[in-house]
Design a protein around this motif. Structure first.
Motif, PDB file in Angstrom:
ATOM      1  N   MET B   1       0.831  -1.200   0.000  1.00 12.94           N
ATOM      2  CA  MET B   1       0.000   0.000   0.000  1.00 12.94           C
ATOM      3  C   MET B   1       0.869   1.254   0.000  1.00 12.94           C
ATOM      4  O   MET B   1       1.899   1.300   0.644  1.00 12.94           O
ATOM      5  CB  MET B   1      -0.893  -0.024   1.238  1.00 12.94           C
ATOM      6  N   ALA B   2       0.452   2.248  -0.765  1.00 10.47           N
ATOM      7  CA  ALA B   2       1.205   3.506  -0.788  1.00 10.47           C
ATOM      8  C   ALA B   2       1.246   4.091   0.621  1.00 10.47           C
ATOM      9  O   ALA B   2       0.264   4.058   1.353  1.00 10.47           O
ATOM     10  CB  ALA B   2       0.558   4.493  -1.757  1.00 10.47           C
ATOM     11  N   GLU B   3       2.384   4.635   0.960  1.00 10.61           N
ATOM     12  CA  GLU B   3       2.629   5.099   2.328  1.00 10.61           C
ATOM     13  C   GLU B   3       2.931   6.584   2.309  1.00 10.61           C
ATOM     14  O   GLU B   3       3.677   7.046   1.453  1.00 10.61           O
ATOM     15  CB  GLU B   3       3.924   4.432   2.798  1.00 10.61           C
ATOM     16  N   ARG B   4       2.424   7.321   3.275  1.00  8.24           N
ATOM     17  CA  ARG B   4       2.813   8.726   3.412  1.00  8.24           C
ATOM     18  C   ARG B   4       3.912   8.817   4.456  1.00  8.24           C
ATOM     19  O   ARG B   4       3.880   8.124   5.455  1.00  8.24           O
ATOM     20  CB  ARG B   4       1.616   9.574   3.847  1.00  8.24           C
ATOM     21  N   ALA B   5       4.883   9.665   4.190  1.00  2.00           N
ATOM     22  CA  ALA B   5       5.989   9.793   5.128  1.00  2.00           C
ATOM     23  C   ALA B   5       6.600  11.185   5.029  1.00  2.00           C
ATOM     24  O   ALA B   5       6.327  11.922   4.088  1.00  2.00           O
ATOM     25  CB  ALA B   5       7.053   8.748   4.822  1.00  2.00           C
ATOM     26  N   ILE B   6       7.409  11.517   6.037  1.00  3.51           N
ATOM     27  CA  ILE B   6       8.185  12.754   6.009  1.00  3.51           C
ATOM     28  C   ILE B   6       9.631  12.361   5.783  1.00  3.51           C
ATOM     29  O   ILE B   6      10.181  11.569   6.545  1.00  3.51           O
ATOM     30  CB  ILE B   6       8.053  13.502   7.347  1.00  3.51           C
ATOM     31  N   MET B   7      10.232  12.871   4.728  1.00  4.50           N
ATOM     32  CA  MET B   7      11.613  12.478   4.443  1.00  4.50           C
ATOM     33  C   MET B   7      12.406  13.629   3.863  1.00  4.50           C
ATOM     34  O   MET B   7      11.849  14.536   3.248  1.00  4.50           O
ATOM     35  CB  MET B   7      11.637  11.327   3.422  1.00  4.50           C
ATOM     36  N   LYS B   8      13.741  13.535   4.017  1.00  2.00           N
ATOM     37  CA  LYS B   8      14.629  14.426   3.288  1.00  2.00           C
ATOM     38  C   LYS B   8      14.664  13.967   1.834  1.00  2.00           C
ATOM     39  O   LYS B   8      14.491  12.771   1.549  1.00  2.00           O
ATOM     40  CB  LYS B   8      16.042  14.317   3.853  1.00  2.00           C
ATOM     41  N   GLY B   9      14.960  14.886   0.937  1.00  2.00           N
ATOM     42  CA  GLY B   9      15.037  14.553  -0.482  1.00  2.00           C
ATOM     43  C   GLY B   9      15.967  13.384  -0.757  1.00  2.00           C
ATOM     44  O   GLY B   9      15.636  12.465  -1.507  1.00  2.00           O
ATOM     45  N   ASN B  10      17.149  13.407  -0.134  1.00  2.00           N
ATOM     46  CA  ASN B  10      18.126  12.339  -0.370  1.00  2.00           C
ATOM     47  C   ASN B  10      17.617  10.983   0.116  1.00  2.00           C
ATOM     48  O   ASN B  10      17.819   9.959  -0.542  1.00  2.00           O
ATOM     49  CB  ASN B  10      19.451  12.663   0.339  1.00  2.00           C
ATOM     50  N   GLU B  11      16.964  10.974   1.273  1.00  2.78           N
ATOM     51  CA  GLU B  11      16.437   9.712   1.806  1.00  2.78           C
ATOM     52  C   GLU B  11      15.287   9.202   0.951  1.00  2.78           C
ATOM     53  O   GLU B  11      15.176   7.997   0.689  1.00  2.78           O
ATOM     54  CB  GLU B  11      15.925   9.916   3.239  1.00  2.78           C
ATOM     55  N   ALA B  12      14.438  10.121   0.519  1.00  5.17           N
ATOM     56  CA  ALA B  12      13.287   9.739  -0.304  1.00  5.17           C
ATOM     57  C   ALA B  12      13.758   9.137  -1.621  1.00  5.17           C
ATOM     58  O   ALA B  12      13.195   8.156  -2.120  1.00  5.17           O
ATOM     59  CB  ALA B  12      12.404  10.955  -0.557  1.00  5.17           C
ATOM     60  N   LEU B  13      14.807   9.739  -2.169  1.00  2.80           N
ATOM     61  CA  LEU B  13      15.381   9.221  -3.412  1.00  2.80           C
ATOM     62  C   LEU B  13      15.878   7.787  -3.217  1.00  2.80           C
ATOM     63  O   LEU B  13      15.617   6.895  -4.030  1.00  2.80           O
ATOM     64  CB  LEU B  13      16.525  10.137  -3.843  1.00  2.80           C
ATOM     65  N   VAL B 103      23.111   9.899  -9.700  1.00  3.87           N
ATOM     66  CA  VAL B 103      22.555  11.130  -9.132  1.00  3.87           C
ATOM     67  C   VAL B 103      23.664  12.137  -8.870  1.00  3.87           C
ATOM     68  O   VAL B 103      24.721  11.780  -8.341  1.00  3.87           O
ATOM     69  CB  VAL B 103      21.811  10.829  -7.803  1.00  3.87           C
ATOM     70  N   ASP B 104      23.429  13.393  -9.240  1.00  8.15           N
ATOM     71  CA  ASP B 104      24.322  14.488  -8.869  1.00  8.15           C
ATOM     72  C   ASP B 104      23.533  15.465  -8.009  1.00  8.15           C
ATOM     73  O   ASP B 104      22.623  16.140  -8.496  1.00  8.15           O
ATOM     74  CB  ASP B 104      24.852  15.204 -10.124  1.00  8.15           C
ATOM     75  N   VAL B 105      23.862  15.499  -6.709  1.00  7.97           N
ATOM     76  CA  VAL B 105      23.266  16.506  -5.820  1.00  7.97           C
ATOM     77  C   VAL B 105      24.232  17.700  -5.868  1.00  7.97           C
ATOM     78  O   VAL B 105      25.257  17.696  -5.197  1.00  7.97           O
ATOM     79  CB  VAL B 105      23.112  15.973  -4.378  1.00  7.97           C
ATOM     80  N   GLN B 106      23.914  18.689  -6.697  1.00 12.44           N
ATOM     81  CA  GLN B 106      24.871  19.767  -6.974  1.00 12.44           C
ATOM     82  C   GLN B 106      25.234  20.574  -5.731  1.00 12.44           C
ATOM     83  O   GLN B 106      24.389  20.842  -4.888  1.00 12.44           O
ATOM     84  CB  GLN B 106      24.293  20.737  -8.000  1.00 12.44           C
ATOM     85  N   ALA B 171      21.614  20.882  -3.363  1.00 15.46           N
ATOM     86  CA  ALA B 171      21.740  20.733  -1.913  1.00 15.46           C
ATOM     87  C   ALA B 171      20.423  20.985  -1.186  1.00 15.46           C
ATOM     88  O   ALA B 171      20.159  20.363  -0.155  1.00 15.46           O
ATOM     89  CB  ALA B 171      22.821  21.676  -1.383  1.00 15.46           C
ATOM     90  N   ILE B 172      19.588  21.871  -1.703  1.00 16.81           N
ATOM     91  CA  ILE B 172      18.335  22.152  -1.000  1.00 16.81           C
ATOM     92  C   ILE B 172      17.312  21.048  -1.244  1.00 16.81           C
ATOM     93  O   ILE B 172      16.735  20.511  -0.297  1.00 16.81           O
ATOM     94  CB  ILE B 172      17.773  23.534  -1.396  1.00 16.81           C
ATOM     95  N   ILE B 173      17.102  20.677  -2.497  1.00 11.74           N
ATOM     96  CA  ILE B 173      16.134  19.625  -2.785  1.00 11.74           C
ATOM     97  C   ILE B 173      16.576  18.325  -2.098  1.00 11.74           C
ATOM     98  O   ILE B 173      15.752  17.543  -1.623  1.00 11.74           O
ATOM     99  CB  ILE B 173      15.982  19.413  -4.315  1.00 11.74           C
ATOM    100  N   GLY B 174      17.876  18.096  -2.016  1.00 16.90           N
ATOM    101  CA  GLY B 174      18.396  16.876  -1.382  1.00 16.90           C
ATOM    102  C   GLY B 174      18.247  16.865   0.128  1.00 16.90           C
ATOM    103  O   GLY B 174      18.047  15.811   0.730  1.00 16.90           O
ATOM    104  N   GLN B 175      18.357  18.037   0.765  1.00 16.45           N
ATOM    105  CA  GLN B 175      18.412  18.057   2.224  1.00 16.45           C
ATOM    106  C   GLN B 175      17.150  18.575   2.897  1.00 16.45           C
ATOM    107  O   GLN B 175      17.007  18.469   4.110  1.00 16.45           O
ATOM    108  CB  GLN B 175      19.613  18.888   2.678  1.00 16.45           C
ATOM    109  N   MET B 176      16.233  19.163   2.109  1.00 10.92           N
ATOM    110  CA  MET B 176      15.000  19.641   2.733  1.00 10.92           C
ATOM    111  C   MET B 176      14.066  18.461   3.010  1.00 10.92           C
ATOM    112  O   MET B 176      14.186  17.396   2.405  1.00 10.92           O
ATOM    113  CB  MET B 176      14.288  20.659   1.843  1.00 10.92           C
ATOM    114  N   MET B 177      13.152  18.662   3.960  1.00 14.79           N
ATOM    115  CA  MET B 177      12.136  17.643   4.233  1.00 14.79           C
ATOM    116  C   MET B 177      10.787  18.134   3.763  1.00 14.79           C
ATOM    117  O   MET B 177      10.450  19.308   3.929  1.00 14.79           O
ATOM    118  CB  MET B 177      12.047  17.354   5.732  1.00 14.79           C
ATOM    119  N   GLU B 178      10.014  17.198   3.191  1.00 12.29           N
ATOM    120  CA  GLU B 178       8.616  17.455   2.847  1.00 12.29           C
ATOM    121  C   GLU B 178       7.851  16.158   3.076  1.00 12.29           C
ATOM    122  O   GLU B 178       8.455  15.089   3.244  1.00 12.29           O
ATOM    123  CB  GLU B 178       8.486  17.863   1.368  1.00 12.29           C
TER     124      GLU B 178
END
Lengths: 178, 355
Positions: B1-13, B103-106, B171-178
């Protein structure tokens, strides 16, 4: 409605976690949010901080120039970010560390004696959660029940369910005293 | 089942890659992508895959090359200085037509630069993928959710074309949480494709030979030209925001595109007709997105966190140099939505300088 928040303090005061907890509260109460940390040389001693944006709509940049709420756990945090508050914004001051200070007169200053209240709640490490209780009460940006559930869920998922009662007590005392 | 979670961009990737069936990671940590390795160091074990921290990025890519040749879905991630070391492996992946997701996290600056956010790798990643006519598909997520969605898609594209796909973030998309919605786990059958190397079994292994084709270069060139043309025709992805009536159209990707979206709202609120073309693929460059621009448009405003304004030549090609192009290149500071609006007003007033 977009709310922009900065949590700031000394590295090691649990500022990043405070921001994460506020994010979880926003998420569990059905809001969109962004959380962005400030790492680097500020990690130890200096001001650690993170920016949280909460909205019912899509959020653009996760960074903020002007803010609605500042959670300041230390004096340097106030030095750095008080000027960023919008008129009518809220400054939550950790008055266990910061006393006898003059603030802008166009903002709402809420002095929270986090250490004493956390001890009263029998959760001496819960100063940040006391602060969150005060924050949601005074700003009304999220419900107490929603945040209470979110914080319980967060600690349970992180294997710290044994602290749930103490954390709830800290949240409650912060909420009830302000 | 699809799951909702809070993650950093890098972790979500990282989690999204596992859910796409990736069971092999080899690479080396570097800020601001270290969360990928940190996360996979325990999570890969839970899904019974292999996560190897190699002695450097170069080895990481070559180890991954073998794993992919064996039919696995593979991942390696890095940032600027480490990504520079990927290029030899990228050329091998392209030359041998081996799928992979990289992946390149600039981060900021040339050489070692700094760990802060920037978008200075566009030309390197989009146009400089490796020696010998190499070309990678490049995806540019602008949110944590899009990191999840595009990583999933990257694996399908990599296998569809037998070509590496790069996810270029910052760096922002990779390290921010949503908050994110995670997809269900997909099983990947490592024997799914007939080109997979199988010891002691007959296959066309002879044709995968360190980039030397098992046919004439004329035939190989025709094959690759057709493959690249097919990618260009079929894989352009973009998001247009209020472009059709816009007097000024921003072009941006990643963190800069989020700021531009805010700028479009702010501009429209004060009657300035601003629009946005957000790149979702940087290669193939989404030329088709530009068809929506009206004849009355006064110019394009490229917003990018770089020194040179690296997207500009691609924008000029996409518009066949038919529109004036302006720039707001903020390098190490996230662009400011108010400044985007100010420049748009200057463009409309005829007082802005073209790049």
């Amino acid at each position: 409605m977009l709310k922009e928040i900065i949590c700031a303090g000394f590295g090691g005061q649990g500022i990043i976690t405070t921001g994460i907890l506020i994010s979880h509260c926003a998420f569990e109460t059905g809001n969109q949010f962004t959380w962005y940390p400030s790492y680097g040389a500020e990690m130890r001693g200096g001001t650690a901080n993170c920016t949280i944006k909460i909205s019912d709509e899509e959020i653009a940049s996760p960074l903020a120039k002007e803010i609605d709420i500042l959670v300041a756990m230390s004096a340097p945090a106030i030095d750095k970010f008080e000027a960023n508050l919008r008129p009518g914004g809220y400054l939550f001051v950790n008055s266990s560390l910061v006393t006898d200070r003059k603030y802008r007169d166009d903002i709402n200053v809420v002095e929270v004696n986090t250490t004493a209240l956390a001890e009263e709640a029998k959760n001496p490490k819960g100063a940040n959660i006391v602060m969150i209780g005060a924050l949601i009460k005074r700003t009304g940006i999220m419900t107490f029940e929603g945040c209470s559930d979110a914080i319980e869920k967060y600690f349970t998922e992180h294997g710290k369910a044994k602290f749930n009662d103490a954390n709830q007590a800290a949240l409650k005392i912060g909420y009830e005293r302000f | 089942m699809a799951e909702r979670a809070i993650m950093k961009g890098n972790e979500a990737l990282a989690e999204a890659a596992l859910r796409a069936g990736c069971r092999f990671f080899s690479g080396y940590p570097i800020t601001p992508q270290t969360e990928v390795l940190e996360y996979l160091s325990w999570r890969m074990y839970e899904v019974r895959g292999h996560m190897i921290q190699t002695e450097d990025e170069l080895t990481g890519l070559h180890m991954l090359l073998g794993a992919s040749l064996g039919g696995n879905r593979v991942l390696s991630t890095s940032s600027g200085p480490g990504f520079a070391l990927f290029h030899e492996g990228m050329s091998y992946l392209c030359g041998c037509e081996i799928p992979a997701v990289l992946v390149d996290v600039q981060r900021l600056g040339a050489a070692c630069g700094g760990i802060g956010v920037s978008q200075g790798d566009y030309e390197e990643v989009v146009h400089g993928g490796g020696n010998g006519d190499s070309q990678c598909i490049v995806l540019t997520p602008a949110s944590v959710q899009e990191e999840v969605d595009l990583v999933q898609e990257a694996y399908d594209l990599a296998e569809k074309y037998r070509n590496p796909v790069i996810v270029m973030t910052d760096a922002i998309i990779g390290q921010m949480m949503e908050g994110v919605t995670l997809p269900d786990f997909k099983e990947h059958d490592i024997n799914k494709y007939d080109w997979v190397y199988r010891p002691l079994k007959t296959n066309e292994m002879g044709k995968i030979n360190a980039g030397w084709p098992g046919r004439s270069w004329t035939e190989q060139a025709k094959h690759l030209r057709e493959k690249f043309a097919s990618m260009q025709q079929n894989e352009q992805r973009w998001e247009n925001v209020q472009v059709s009536d816009a007097d000024v159209v921003c072009v941006a990707y990643g963190i800069s595109s989020r700021v531009c979206k805010e700028a479009v709202k702010k501009a429209r609120a004060k009657g300035v007709k601003l629009g946005l073309i957000r790149l979702v693929t940087a290669w193939p460059f989404p030329e088709k997105a530009f068809a929506e621009i009206s004849k009355e448009c006064k110019g394009i405003l490229v917003v990018e966190m770089s020194i040179k304004g690296q997207t500009v030549p691609d924008v000029k090609l996409a518009t066949k140099c038919g529109l004036s192009v302006y720039g707001y290149f903020s390098v190490d500071i996230v662009p400011d939505a108010d400044i985007v609006v100010e420049i748009a007003e200057d463009i409309i007033a005829g007082t802005a300088q073209e790049v």
